[in-house]
Design a protein around this motif. Structure first.
Motif, short mmCIF file in Angstrom:
data_model
loop_
_atom_site.label_atom_id
_atom_site.label_comp_id
_atom_site.label_asym_id
_atom_site.label_seq_id
_atom_site.Cartn_x
_atom_site.Cartn_y
_atom_site.Cartn_z
N VAL A 90 0.93 -1.08 0.04
CA VAL A 90 -0.20 0.07 -0.03
C VAL A 90 0.78 1.18 0.06
O VAL A 90 1.52 1.15 1.04
N ILE A 91 0.71 1.92 -1.06
CA ILE A 91 1.72 3.42 -1.22
C ILE A 91 0.84 4.50 -0.86
O ILE A 91 -0.35 4.74 -1.51
N VAL A 138 3.83 1.71 2.49
CA VAL A 138 4.91 2.64 2.19
C VAL A 138 4.31 4.07 2.36
O VAL A 138 3.23 4.63 2.16
N ASP A 139 5.47 4.97 2.98
CA ASP A 139 4.97 6.37 3.15
C ASP A 139 6.36 7.04 3.55
O ASP A 139 7.36 6.41 3.79
N ILE A 140 6.24 8.37 3.76
CA ILE A 140 7.35 9.00 4.06
C ILE A 140 7.12 9.76 5.61
O ILE A 140 8.17 10.36 6.11
N ASP A 141 6.04 9.26 6.27
CA ASP A 141 5.73 9.86 7.47
C ASP A 141 5.75 8.82 8.64
O ASP A 141 4.96 7.76 8.46
N PRO A 142 6.98 8.58 9.56
CA PRO A 142 6.96 7.65 10.48
C PRO A 142 5.56 7.25 11.26
O PRO A 142 5.40 6.26 11.64
N ALA A 143 4.85 8.39 11.56
CA ALA A 143 3.77 8.27 12.21
C ALA A 143 2.54 7.71 11.39
O ALA A 143 1.99 6.56 12.01
N LYS A 144 2.57 7.72 10.25
CA LYS A 144 1.82 7.01 9.54
C LYS A 144 1.83 5.67 9.13
O LYS A 144 1.36 4.53 9.10
N LEU A 145 3.34 5.37 9.05
CA LEU A 145 3.94 3.82 8.98
C LEU A 145 3.56 3.02 10.42
O LEU A 145 3.21 2.08 10.34
N GLU A 146 3.69 3.97 11.56
CA GLU A 146 3.52 3.24 12.70
C GLU A 146 1.52 2.84 12.82
O GLU A 146 1.61 1.92 13.27
N ALA A 147 1.25 3.96 12.41
CA ALA A 147 -0.45 3.24 12.32
C ALA A 147 -0.64 2.32 11.36
O ALA A 147 -1.71 1.46 11.68
#
Length: 366
Positions: free
Chosen positions: A184-185, A209-218
Motif C-alpha cells: 500500500v503506497i 509505504v509512506d514518508i511519515d513515520p507516524a503514518k507507518l506506525e499507524a
C-alpha cells in the motif's frame, strides 16, 4: 420543514461557516436522519477548495452515522429509530450494471430529490449527495444502511467513505486472499484502511509505504508486516526485495494499492507489482493529472490488471453490516481511525490539521 445548524462552504477557499439551514420534511423515497457523528474527509476539503465542481454553496460532510428520524412515502428500507451509516451509493436497481448483478457499479445512484436551503432560500449542494456536518440531514432512503446500534457512531460513520474505500480497495477491487502479497503506497486514512483490509483478507506480506513515520506506525498497528520509508529507499526495489524473501521468484507484490492519487506513486505501483499482478488506484487525482509515460511493452509484458476502485467497489447493504459486525467482534479496529472528536464549530481547524497530516480522522460529534 425544520431549521437546524450546519456547516457550509459559501465560496472557493473561503473559511467554512456554521449557519441555519432549512431541512424539508421527507418526500417519497426520502429520509431525515439525526446525525450523531461525521468524519472530516479530504473530499470535504476538495469541495471547499472548488476541486470537485463550482456548485457553491456546499453543505459539507458525508462520513456519517445517525438515527432515522422520519421517512417519506414508500420507504421500506429503514424506519424511524434505525441506527444507520450514510452512503453515497444508493443503487437504482434498473441500470445496466444493476440488471446484470453488478450493483456495486450502479451507473445511476441517486440522492434526495428535495434540496436543503439557507434561510433566504438559496439551495445547497450536499457533499456527495449527503451533507452531514449538520444536526439533521435529508437523504434518499437508499443512502441509509442499517447497522448494529451498539456500534460507536464516531467509528461506524467512517465506513461512509474513507475506511470503506480503503478496505474495499483491498478486498473487493484487489481481491486479496491468503497466499497473496500486498503493498500500500500512501498511509493516510484510506491507505491505512487498505492495510486493514489486506490483513482481514489474510494477505502476507503486507507492505506499507509512506514518508511519515507516524503514518507507518499507524499502518503497522492495523496489520502491516513491513514498512518502507520511501524518502530513504527506493520503494519499488524494497517491495520487490521483501516479496522475494517470502515467495521464491516473486518480482513484486501481487496487489499494489496506490492511495495517494499522483502519477509518480501510480508509476511506482505499476513497477512494484509481480508478473500478472494488480494495481489498484484508490487515491483521488486532480483533473490535470495524467497517466505517466510507460513503454507499451511493459504494460503488455507484465500482464495483470490496472484497476480503479470506486468507493472500494462496495455494496453498502452487503459490506457495512459485515464490517460493523467485525468491529463489534474486535476483529476490525475502527476506533483506531478516530484521532480526535471535535465539535461542529471546529471543522475549519480540522481541515488545517488534515493539511499538515496530523490526523487519520477528526470526527465531528453532535
Amino acid at each position: 420543514m425544520q431549521q437546524v445548524k450546519g456547516v457550509i462552504a459559501r465560496a472557493k477557499d473561503a473559511p467554512v461557516e456554521l449557519v441555519t439551514i432549512n431541512v424539508p420534511d421527507p418526500g417519497p423515497g426520502e429520509a431525515v436522519v439525526t446525525i450523531q457523528a461525521c468524519g472530516v474527509c479530504h473530499t470535504d476539503l476538495h469541495y471547499r477548495q472548488g476541486g470537485i465542481n463550482d456548485e457553491f454553496p456546499f453543505l459539507l460532510g458525508h462520513e456519517a452515522a445517525g438515527v432515522v428520524e422520519s421517512v417519506g412515502e414508500g420507504v421500506t428500507e429503514v424506519a424511524p429509530g434505525d441506527f444507520v451509516v450514510l452512503n453515497w451509493r444508493a443503487v437504482c436497481g434498473q441500470c445496466r450494471a444493476c440488471k446484470r448483478g453488478d450493483l456495486q457499479y450502479c451507473f445511476a445512484t441517486h440522492n434526495a430529490k428535495q434540496r436543503m436551503t439557507l434561510e433566504d432560500g438559496t439551495e445547497l449542494s450536499p457533499a456527495l449527495g449527503i451533507g452531514a456536518f449538520i444536526e439533521k440531514t435529508l437523504v434518499a432512503a437508499g443512502q441509509c444502511t442499517k447497522v448494529d446500534p451498539e456500534a460507536r457512531p464516531a467509528a461506524a460513520g467512517l465506513l461512509g467513505c474513507g475506511v470503506m474505500a480503503g478496505i474495499g480497495a483491498a478486498i473487493n477491487t484487489g481481491a486479496l486472499t491468503r497466499g497473496r502479497s500486498a503493498a500500500v503506497i500512501g498511509c493516510g486514512g484510506v491507505g491505512v484502511a487498505a492495510v486493514a483490509g489486506a490483513a482481514l483478507a489474510g494477505a502476507s506480506p503486507i507492505i506499507a509505504v509512506d514518508i511519515d513515520p507516524a503514518k507507518l506506525e499507524a499502518a503497522t498497528k492495523m496489520g502491516a508486516t513491513h514498512t518502507v520509508d520511501s524518502s530513504r529507499v527506493d520503494p519499488v526495489e524494497e517491495i520487490k526485495r521483501i516479496c522475494a524473501e517470502t515467495y521464491e521468484g516473486a518480482e513484486g507484490a501481487d496487489v499494489v494499492i496506490e492511495a495517494v492519487g499522483r502519477p509518480e506513486t501510480w508509476k511506482q505501483a505499476f513497477y512494484a507489482r509481480d508478473l500478472a499482478g494488480t494495481v489498484v488506484l484508490v487515491g483521488v487525482p486532480t483533473p490535470d493529472m495524467t497517466v505517466p509515460d510507460l513503454p507499451l511493452i511493459d504494460v503488455f509484458g507484465r500482464g495483470g490488471a490496472l484497476k480503479s476502485s470506486w468507493y472500494g467497489d462496495c455494496l453498502p447493504s452487503r459490506d457495512f453490516p459485515m464490517l460493523i459486525d467485525l468491529y463489534r467482534q474486535g476483529r476490525l479496529d475502527l476506533d483506531a481511525f478516530v484521532t480526535e472528536e471535535i465539535g461542529i464549530e471546529d471543522v475549519e481547524a480540522a481541515f488545517e490539521k488534515m493539511h499538515h497530516g496530523d490526523v487519520l480522522r477528526s470526527v465531528v460529534v453532535l
